[in-house]
Design an enzyme around this catalytic site. Sequence first.
Site, PDB file in Angstrom:
ATOM      1  N   LYS A 205      27.848  25.959  45.169  1.00 18.64           N
ATOM      2  CA  LYS A 205      28.501  25.595  46.468  1.00 18.64           C
ATOM      3  C   LYS A 205      29.116  24.034  46.215  1.00 18.64           C
ATOM      4  O   LYS A 205      28.432  23.356  45.415  1.00 18.64           O
ATOM      5  CB  LYS A 205      27.562  25.778  47.427  1.00 18.64           C
ATOM      6  CG  LYS A 205      27.458  27.280  47.894  1.00 18.64           C
ATOM      7  CD  LYS A 205      26.788  27.576  49.075  1.00 18.64           C
ATOM      8  CE  LYS A 205      26.950  29.284  49.513  1.00 18.64           C
ATOM      9  NZ  LYS A 205      25.998  29.629  50.520  1.00 18.64           N
ATOM     10  N   ARG A 241      19.665  32.997  45.612  1.00 19.96           N
ATOM     11  CA  ARG A 241      20.631  33.723  45.454  1.00 19.96           C
ATOM     12  C   ARG A 241      21.619  33.032  44.547  1.00 19.96           C
ATOM     13  O   ARG A 241      22.133  32.013  44.877  1.00 19.96           O
ATOM     14  CB  ARG A 241      21.095  34.380  46.864  1.00 19.96           C
ATOM     15  CG  ARG A 241      22.764  34.855  46.661  1.00 19.96           C
ATOM     16  CD  ARG A 241      23.255  35.163  47.896  1.00 19.96           C
ATOM     17  NE  ARG A 241      24.542  36.082  47.968  1.00 19.96           N
ATOM     18  CZ  ARG A 241      25.515  35.456  47.679  1.00 19.96           C
ATOM     19  NH1 ARG A 241      25.889  34.165  47.640  1.00 19.96           N
ATOM     20  NH2 ARG A 241      26.666  36.322  47.755  1.00 19.96           N
TER      21      ARG A 241
HETATM   22  N1  PMM Z   1      26.501  32.601  50.506  1.00 21.46           N
HETATM   23  C1  PMM Z   1      27.754  33.256  50.152  1.00 21.46           C
HETATM   24  C2  PMM Z   1      27.816  34.684  50.491  1.00 21.46           C
HETATM   25  N2  PMM Z   1      26.515  35.393  50.952  1.00 21.46           N
HETATM   26  N3  PMM Z   1      24.424  35.374  51.684  1.00 21.46           N
HETATM   27  C3  PMM Z   1      23.442  34.603  52.112  1.00 21.46           C
HETATM   28  N4  PMM Z   1      22.196  35.357  52.384  1.00 21.46           N
HETATM   29  N5  PMM Z   1      23.148  33.357  51.795  1.00 21.46           N
HETATM   30  C4  PMM Z   1      24.276  32.651  51.097  1.00 21.46           C
HETATM   31  O1  PMM Z   1      24.255  31.353  51.145  1.00 21.46           O
HETATM   32  C5  PMM Z   1      25.469  33.044  50.911  1.00 21.46           C
HETATM   33  C6  PMM Z   1      25.528  34.613  51.071  1.00 21.46           C
HETATM   34  C7  PMM Z   1      28.944  32.575  49.805  1.00 21.46           C
HETATM   35  O2  PMM Z   1      28.760  32.434  48.298  1.00 21.46           O
HETATM   36  P1  PMM Z   1      29.623  33.451  47.090  1.00 21.46           P
HETATM   37  O3  PMM Z   1      31.060  33.510  47.712  1.00 21.46           O
HETATM   38  O4  PMM Z   1      29.282  32.988  46.092  1.00 21.46           O
HETATM   39  O5  PMM Z   1      29.126  34.761  47.390  1.00 21.46           O
END
Ligand code: PMM
Length: 269
Positions: A205, A241
């Site tokens: 991020k 994650r």
């Molecule tokens: N961040 C993203 C997408 N899904 N789900 C959870 N539970 N927590 C997060 O911080 C989160 C998420 C955005 O990141 P990406 O685009 O790399 O998936």
Amino acid sequence: MTLIMGVLNVTPDSFSDGGRWEHPDDAIAHAVAMAEAGAAIVDVGGESTRPGAVPVDSPQERKRVMPIVRELVARGISVSIDTLHAQTALAAVDAGAQLINDVSGGLGDRDMARVVAETGVHYVAMHWRGGADVAAGYRDVVADVREELKARVAELVVAGVQPERVILDPGLGFAKDPEHNWQLLGRLDELASLGHGILIGASRKRFVGALLPEDAPMTDRDAPTAVISALAARSGAWAVRVHDVPSTRLALDVWERWEAGAAIPVAGA
Ligand code: PMM
């Protein structure tokens, strides 16, 4: 032991890997590689949450994610479905997904709580006031996020969800500036005191990128992400994650050895 959730975005426009796994064969191969590298669960998402991303409705989202979910389940890989849409969540669980990951914590689709209650799967309720482009004001970000997550749990329980099925996520980067994110990480124990498992999504991020030179490639964010994974494990996180599983696996191995080292009794003591 903190689990690794590997990110699999089958979207054309996610911020760090958009378009990379659009072809199903590539997506499956990447998921298999993440599982082999130590991901306990693969989080499949078909809608980007990045600022300015085009919203996707459930039928279109299902078209993107369902072939992948089915194939991963057939290969014995644990799948989580990253969606705001109750109908997508339901279809994925019917196909064998074990967890629903909802960045809106149920606020995006009023049917979500019912689907979670009826299916009985685990549910990640992320703190949500809006996306990365929303500048939310907080009195005390940790106290406010804690109260708002507590309210989400209360509503889920009223809808019939068993509280032990709910995992909470502070939603790093979602309507939070870098300082908010670091406060949430530094005071994770205050969120953990709600008694639910905690999921941390810091991977790649912007606030992690801010530690690096401005022109650093996205993959340079994996080392600081891995350090955050180890520190989150130290704070008792249920899972992290991440996009790059091997670097986080290594970081968690270090933490586990560290912790085991502390538990070895001193000879003769
Ligand atoms: N961040 C993203 C997408 N899904 N789900 C959870 N539970 N927590 C997060 O911080 C989160 C998420 C955005 O990141 P990406 O685009 O790399 O998936």
